[in-house]
Write an enzyme that holds these catalytic residues in place. Sequence first.
Site, PDB file in Angstrom:
ATOM      1  N   LYS A  56      17.489  18.654  23.753  1.00  0.00           N
ATOM      2  CA  LYS A  56      18.711  17.853  23.776  1.00  0.00           C
ATOM      3  C   LYS A  56      18.393  16.427  24.226  1.00  0.00           C
ATOM      4  CE  LYS A  56      21.853  21.609  25.222  1.00  0.00           C
ATOM      5  NZ  LYS A  56      22.741  21.617  24.054  1.00  0.00           N
ATOM      6  N   ARG A 130      23.999  32.001  20.442  1.00  0.00           N
ATOM      7  CA  ARG A 130      24.278  33.041  19.447  1.00  0.00           C
ATOM      8  C   ARG A 130      23.159  34.072  19.395  1.00  0.00           C
ATOM      9  NH1 ARG A 130      24.646  28.640  14.797  1.00  0.00           N
ATOM     10  NH2 ARG A 130      25.635  27.675  16.608  1.00  0.00           N
TER      11      ARG A 130
END
Length: 232
Positions: A56, A130
């Site tokens: 990130k 996920r």
Amino acid sequence: LKKEKMGMFLSVNAGSAHEARLVHLTYTPSKATAKTKHIALVGKGLTFDTGGYSLKPGGSMMNMKFDMAGSATVYAAFRAAVLLQLPVKISCYLGMTDNAVSSHATMPDSIVTARNGKTVEILNTDAEGRLVLGDVVNYACDLKPDAIIDAATLTGAILVALGTEVCGLFSNDQKLADSLLKSAKNVDEYMWQLPIIDEHKNDIKAHVADLKNIGSNGNGGSAKGAAFIENF
């Protein structure tokens, strides 16, 4: 987790200095019968998310200590149900790890095998929630609950659509979705249902594995995350 063959969950934990944890809590009311409803609650518990090798940017890494908010939320709901002695059986599952970078961390483009045997091409290690949820949801299915509800900071794309005030809801059970929307309205919470369409499901199919963990473009990112989890 290795015994349960949770390859996706373990791939997220691979770069960490700390072992992953799957917390499984159960509550059974005193007057439970064969007809007592059984609800499973599943929470994403990323204690910190660097994004892994799909790192990130610095600004996006602030507040990533709150990436465990899904687990905190379902644990709070579980605890409230126990204190209120609600007449429903509840299983609560928390998938706990951080997503760190090290020489052991999972590389983008890796292929792993999920608990249910499906192979997954990890094209972006920052789409990690996920991966954890997929294996934990599959584990929750073993007890055949009447409903599974998962809560997660998944995905950042939902903020683009709904802002920070509204909770996005995806469901493959419209009766359950309607019940959740009604409950949210009753307590003045903002919740909005979003679609999962066949095109979203097709877009996460991979050429070299059963699935890939992101779509072919950045559009519909939250829906494709939900479509991914539905496979498990």
